[in-house]
Write an enzyme that holds these catalytic residues in place. Structure first.
Site, PDB file in Angstrom:
ATOM      1  N   ASN A  51     -51.396  71.876 -25.093  1.00 60.71           N
ATOM      2  CA  ASN A  51     -50.868  70.502 -24.650  1.00 60.71           C
ATOM      3  C   ASN A  51     -50.559  70.435 -23.122  1.00 60.71           C
ATOM      4  OD1 ASN A  51     -49.528  67.890 -25.306  1.00 60.71           O
ATOM      5  ND2 ASN A  51     -48.213  68.729 -23.907  1.00 60.71           N
ATOM      6  N   GLU A  52     -51.600  69.586 -22.555  1.00 55.56           N
ATOM      7  CA  GLU A  52     -51.475  69.354 -20.963  1.00 55.56           C
ATOM      8  C   GLU A  52     -51.633  70.648 -20.365  1.00 55.56           C
ATOM      9  OE1 GLU A  52     -49.255  65.219 -20.497  1.00 55.56           O
ATOM     10  OE2 GLU A  52     -48.047  66.871 -20.201  1.00 55.56           O
ATOM     11  N   GLU A  61     -51.786  59.960 -24.449  1.00 55.66           N
ATOM     12  CA  GLU A  61     -50.816  59.801 -24.155  1.00 55.66           C
ATOM     13  C   GLU A  61     -50.407  58.496 -23.245  1.00 55.66           C
ATOM     14  OE1 GLU A  61     -47.942  62.905 -23.273  1.00 55.66           O
ATOM     15  OE2 GLU A  61     -48.771  64.194 -24.670  1.00 55.66           O
ATOM     16  N   TRP A  85     -39.387  61.197 -15.588  1.00 59.02           N
ATOM     17  CA  TRP A  85     -39.673  62.198 -14.593  1.00 59.02           C
ATOM     18  C   TRP A  85     -39.864  61.707 -13.169  1.00 59.02           C
ATOM     19  CZ3 TRP A  85     -44.569  61.242 -13.333  1.00 59.02           C
ATOM     20  CH2 TRP A  85     -45.352  60.895 -14.336  1.00 59.02           C
ATOM     21  N   GLU A 144     -36.566  65.165 -22.486  1.00 57.18           N
ATOM     22  CA  GLU A 144     -37.257  64.025 -22.724  1.00 57.18           C
ATOM     23  C   GLU A 144     -36.335  62.988 -23.505  1.00 57.18           C
ATOM     24  OE1 GLU A 144     -41.957  64.923 -21.899  1.00 57.18           O
ATOM     25  OE2 GLU A 144     -41.072  65.504 -24.010  1.00 57.18           O
ATOM     26  N   LYS A 145     -35.103  62.897 -23.494  1.00 54.65           N
ATOM     27  CA  LYS A 145     -34.416  62.325 -24.442  1.00 54.65           C
ATOM     28  C   LYS A 145     -34.276  60.779 -23.769  1.00 54.65           C
ATOM     29  CE  LYS A 145     -29.925  63.360 -22.574  1.00 54.65           C
ATOM     30  NZ  LYS A 145     -30.399  64.327 -21.569  1.00 54.65           N
ATOM     31  N   PHE A 146     -34.551  60.276 -22.467  1.00 49.24           N
ATOM     32  CA  PHE A 146     -34.684  59.296 -21.822  1.00 49.24           C
ATOM     33  C   PHE A 146     -36.025  58.697 -21.597  1.00 49.24           C
ATOM     34  CE2 PHE A 146     -30.285  60.547 -20.552  1.00 49.24           C
ATOM     35  CZ  PHE A 146     -29.697  59.722 -21.122  1.00 49.24           C
ATOM     36  N   HIS A 147     -37.105  59.341 -21.987  1.00 49.05           N
ATOM     37  CA  HIS A 147     -38.326  58.809 -22.338  1.00 49.05           C
ATOM     38  C   HIS A 147     -38.523  57.765 -23.348  1.00 49.05           C
ATOM     39  CE1 HIS A 147     -42.817  58.956 -22.249  1.00 49.05           C
ATOM     40  NE2 HIS A 147     -42.871  59.913 -21.170  1.00 49.05           N
TER      41      HIS A 147
END
Length: 661
Positions: free
Chosen positions: A151-152, A309, A317, A357-360
């Site tokens: 991934n990436e 994505e 971020w 990443e909970k606020f993504h």
């Protein structure tokens, strides 16, 4: 040309899903909601290693089995990750040498992601063992549509400075140069007493007390890109041995990632896939989105590609994580489709409750389905279904823009005439000016075939080989038009300055010679005779065969040419020796090249896709006021006929299936 193997027909909607973060009850709820939302493709097992192998040699596939079967039962295809993106804690605990080292030589520890050295033999052995097990178990599953390697790759660990990397770098250099004397000549090691007598003396370019060798830095970038590409190939080889499904990985064609030379990666992919997020640290993030989509299409050789994505709303971020207004997600998505994407996917399906990443944002937000965000998802899904017939067509472009990761590396080296001058700034400025004229641009590699283009734009091609420079000169001599911006043609592929005056490799085709650079301090402006202003850069330029288009009227180079035009063979070459707004100049250049701009509205994008006798006009209104443009046919978005003109409201989109009046 290699056939593109898109995972799902039509213009598909997809997402990442991380079921390991949720209970089986949530999995079943999610599968039903995915079906309701029209999700076609779901990426799973991207970060699954610690779940599949919770301790060394202990494998558990029950959860992944259940998730794949659940998706399959709901008619959803699977984009199956190999699970190797980040190692489990037990691996770096047992084998700490797997951990990467930063440029200062210090180890970077686990706790985030990609905590592994690309040259680590231990990591590769353990990761490939997992890949083999996943490939054998799921390689022939009917739900499998696509393999997703890691991934990436290189997002965080592209440049590793540990001892394993140093030994791999030496081996790469031996293969490239064969003899130590050849390396010394290529790196110019007579400077500062850097001459090497043996390969063992060479280290990775860790931080030093002074400036480092620029040729060594560029070669380290090349090595690092090749090292990760070698890792991708190792995973892909195993997958192809056990499965007929197409294989890819997600590129990061974006403004803040520059460590991998994707021109060398692209031929290894069965389908090109890219991750892209609006970057609000930029002055014009939507213009950068269009550029990234055009560059991704260039990597795909002009064929359809995947947006693997993007964000449904805000990311997590950036310093300031802005959400998307109603309609913006659809408009962003269709910008990618207009520029060649046949699949639109998101990170992620369900917003995480824990972790970094909970606020993504996600397709399914924390607040659930009774939200504006969820209704936007449903609307996007319906729109993609309506325009599905555009899949397989290709983007029409009469202009090419040359882009080079190697030039990016070299032009932004440690010691350069001005730290305020950035490679990508010139690239973006050139592309943005063309976009605002309604001119669609193919972004291609130096050395690519130029014969089909009416105009070629060469922004800051600082590093260029003799062969690639000659290809540009031949294109102009044969009747082509080219525009070159400053700091181009300066060094060869060894990062050695081309002597005899600037712009080096392009002096003859441009008909100019610069004796020296004369950068300006940030905030300082100079005036040009055509009414424009210049910033950041001037140079002591004189014409040899070119004519002056504009001169500097103020500043240190007053009276000196700032913009020139040269007749070379049957074609025309323009040079811009300062940082200036290119809109007016490119309007003149495109007109001279025989192009008719589609729009003068800077908030409007007009792009055409065609193929097999079909033509589709994409109209994307990023402004607040309605616009009208000529069109005839049927708008697939509204399912309405278009008779002569189409009106698109502020923030709206249209996709017109063109028909003869």
């Amino acid at each position: 040309m290699k056939t593109v193997r898109m995972p799902v027909p039509g213009v598909s909607l997809g997402c990442d899903y991380n079921p390991e973060q949720w209970s089986p009850d949530v999995w079943r709820e999610d599968a039903a909601l995915m079906r309701k939302a029209g999700v076609d493709l779901v990426a799973v097992n991207i970060f699954g290693w610690s779940n599949l192998e919770p301790s060394p040699g202990e494998y558990r596939f029950d959860d992944l089995d259940e998730v794949i079967e659940l998706l399959h039962a709901h008619g959803i295809r699977v984009n199956l990750g190999t699970g190797t993106a980040s190692p489990p804690p037990w691996l770096t605990t047992l084998y700490p040498a797997v951990l990467p080292a930063a440029a200062d030589g210090t180890v970077r520890f686990a706790g985030g992601r990609q905590a592994w050295c690309p040259s680590s033999a231990v990591f590769r052995d353990r990761a490939l063992d997992l890949v083999g097990r996943v490939a054998r178990r799921y390689g022939n599953h009917p739900a499998l549509a696509l393999w997703h390697v890691s991934n990436e790759l290189g997002c965080h660990n592209a440049l590793c400075y540990c001892e394993s990397s140093a030994e791999a770098f030496r081996n790469w250099l031996r293969s490239r140069y064969r003899k130590i004397e050849t390396l010394n000549e290529a790196w110019g090691t007579s400077f500062w007493s850097q001459r090497y007598g043996d390969w063992s003396e060479i280290q990775v370019p860790r931080l030093a007390l002074s400036l480092r060798n620029p040729a060594q830095l560029v070669d380290f970038q090349r090595f690092s890109s090749d090292e990760l590409l070698g890792y991708y190939r190792a995973e892909a080889e195993i997958l192809r041995k056990h499965s007929a499904a197409p294989v890819t990985t997600n590129f990061m064609v974006t403004a803040h990632i520059r460590n991998l030379d994707y021109w060398s990666w692209a031929p290894e992919m069965d389908v090109i896939a890219n991750d892209h997020y609006l970057d609000h640290r930029l002055g014009d993030p939507v213009a950068e989105l269009s550029f990234a989509a055009d560059l991704t299409r260039g990597l795909a050789g002009g064929r359809p590609w995947m947006l693997m994505e993007q964000a449904a709303g805000a990311v997590n971020w950036q310093p300031h994580n802005l959400t998307k207004a109603p309609g913006e997600m659809i408009r962003n998505s269709l910008t990618h489709v207009a520029r060649g994407a046949d699949s639109v996917c998101f990170f992620q399906w369900r917003a995480s409750a824990q972790g970094a990443e909970k606020f993504h944002s996600a397709l399914l937000p924390h607040a659930g389905t009774d939200t504006v965000a969820w209704r936007e998802v449903l609307k996007l899904s319906q729109t993609l279904d309506r325009i599905g017939e555009v899949a397989g067509t290709e983007v029409e472009a009469d202009v090419a823009l040359l882009f080079s990761w190697e030039s990016w590396w070299s032009a932004e080296g440690e010691a350069r005439p001005s730290q305020a001058v950035g490679y990508l700034d010139q690239v973006h400025a050139s592309h943005r000016a063309l976009r605002e004229l309604g001119v669609t641009t193919d972004v291609i590699a130096p050395g690519a075939d130029l014969s089909g283009y009416k105009l070629v734009v060469v922004p800051c091609l600082h590093m260029v080989s003799d062969t690639d420079a000659q290809a540009i000169a031949d294109y102009v001599a044969d009747g082509g038009h080219v525009l070159v911006t400053f700091f181009s043609g300066i060094v060869d592929e060894r990062d050695r300055v081309r002597l005899g005056g600037y712009p080096g490799a392009f002096r003859e085709v441009l008909g100019v010679l610069a004796e020296e650079f004369a950068p300006l301090l940030p905030g300082v402006e100079v005036e040009l005779s055509n009414g424009a202003t210049g910033t950041l850069w001037t140079e002591r330029l004189r014409t040899t065969t070119a004519s002056e288009v504009a001169t500097f009227t103020t500043g240190p180079m007053a009276g000196i040419p700032a913009i020139t035009r040269n007749r070379h063979g049957s074609g025309t070459a323009w040079y811009v020796a300062t940082n200036t707004d290119l809109s007016s100049l490119l309007h003149e250049v495109t007109t001279t090249a025989g192009l008719t701009p589609r729009t003068s509205n800077t908030n409007l994008e007009v792009v055409r896709r065609s193929g097999d006798g079909r033509g589709y006009l994409f109209v994307l209104n990023h402004g607040t006021d309605p616009v009208e443009i000529p069109a005839h046919g049927h708008d697939l978005v509204t399912d309405r006929p278009v008779n002569g003109r189409i009106r698109v409201e502020g923030g709206g989109v249209a996709v017109v299936r063109e028909e003869a009046p």
